[in-house]
Design a protein around this motif. Sequence first.
Motif, short mmCIF file in Angstrom:
data_model
loop_
_atom_site.label_atom_id
_atom_site.label_comp_id
_atom_site.label_asym_id
_atom_site.label_seq_id
_atom_site.Cartn_x
_atom_site.Cartn_y
_atom_site.Cartn_z
N GLN A 101 0.47 -1.18 -0.02
CA GLN A 101 0.54 0.19 0.21
C GLN A 101 0.89 1.58 0.02
O GLN A 101 0.79 2.24 -0.41
CB GLN A 101 -0.89 0.21 1.32
N THR A 152 -7.71 4.02 7.04
CA THR A 152 -8.16 4.76 5.87
C THR A 152 -7.07 5.22 5.62
O THR A 152 -7.13 5.31 3.41
CB THR A 152 -8.10 6.39 6.57
N ALA A 187 -7.37 4.41 0.99
CA ALA A 187 -7.07 4.84 -0.16
C ALA A 187 -5.56 4.89 -0.89
O ALA A 187 -5.79 5.22 -1.96
CB ALA A 187 -6.85 6.45 0.68
N SER A 188 -5.16 3.81 -0.04
CA SER A 188 -3.86 3.17 -1.48
C SER A 188 -4.14 3.10 -2.91
O SER A 188 -3.46 2.77 -3.48
CB SER A 188 -2.98 2.00 -0.54
N GLY A 189 -5.30 1.91 -3.01
CA GLY A 189 -5.82 1.93 -4.30
C GLY A 189 -6.62 3.24 -4.99
O GLY A 189 -6.82 2.70 -6.32
N ASP A 190 -6.64 3.92 -4.73
CA ASP A 190 -7.72 5.19 -5.63
C ASP A 190 -6.05 6.34 -5.64
O ASP A 190 -6.27 7.26 -6.57
CB ASP A 190 -8.05 6.37 -4.63
N ARG A 191 -4.82 5.93 -5.98
CA ARG A 191 -4.38 6.38 -5.56
C ARG A 191 -2.55 6.47 -6.89
O ARG A 191 -2.72 5.22 -7.24
CB ARG A 191 -2.57 7.25 -4.21
N ASP A 192 -2.23 7.28 -7.24
CA ASP A 192 -0.95 6.31 -8.41
C ASP A 192 -0.42 5.01 -8.11
O ASP A 192 0.47 6.10 -6.89
CB ASP A 192 -0.03 7.33 -9.17
#
Length: 348
Positions: free
Chosen positions: A272, A329, A333-338
């Motif tokens: 992540q 959190t 949220a790591s999946g939504d970042r580049d």
Amino acid sequence: MNHNTPVPPLSPRPVRHLSEVHRRVMTTAQLRTHGISPADVNEQCRPGGPWQQILPGVILLHPGPPTSEERLHAVLMYAAKERPAGVPAQPGAEEAHAPTYTEAMLTGLAALTLHGFTSSPPLMAVDKIDVLVPRLRRLRSTGSARIVRTASLPTPQQVTGVPVAPVPRALADAVSELTDAGAVRRLLTEAVRGGHCEPAAVVRELNAAKLLSRPHVVDAVDSLLAEGRAIAEDRLYRMVREHGLPDPVWNVDLRLPGGPHLGGLDAYWPEQAVAVELDTRAPRQDDDALWSEYARKREHLERLGITVVHITPKKLRESVEQQAAVVRTALMASGDRDPAAYVVVLPR
């Protein structure tokens, strides 16, 4: 009046409203409000009399040595600012049997004993009772009262009915009078190990008191910081385990492949690209430079796509559930970042 003569009636105000200790220790001003003149007080306090003056203007209303409680209240009565004539006590104070002490609080070893420290001496063994007052108060140390001055009084804590300085301030005032390195180390270690306060708060007060130039204090502080970091690391391990967070890799260094060292981290989730760093900085003279180093490392890692969560030992102690939610959190949220840059993870 001789010592067999009954004390004049305490009029116009009876002592029923006073706490038990205040029937045994009173100021000359308080006695005057009960109809007892200075001449009567002097007569009662003569050698062999039933009363004794234990501090200037403070009278013990029985013969024999004072108890620990009486000593504490006597010191506070001596140091507290008198209320102006005609100004009542704080609302409800008399009804609650709670004495009011203005601009004075216990500090030093006596305060630490009241806070529950086992490495400070019993109250009866404390020869000088430190009392903290504003810097401009016109008072002098005398008898069992040692006056400690400060430009700004902290908010006192009520312990066993008396105002007591917070632990970090009481520690600094105690350490200022101690030359025994072992005693200093024991007090500072108990402050952290016993959960009384965080190391940074202690070092802040020691620094403000200009005590960090004393070698035996510096040595004790180094042990204190090591103790504080070990406790914080243990709390971080338990937070991950008890709040169901995935296992990270612990205590690692990050490097760019074939490139520079990026810095050490307390916990890291490679998949992540989320890191946790314990902020165990102690406020010393070089604090600004150290904070700049922290900030540079964090900015560099975040430019590489790594999320850095800073957690202080205090937050781990007081709001661990909230800190776990922050980390969770960030992981979610790591999946939504580049994707983050590739980094090499090495044991620290």
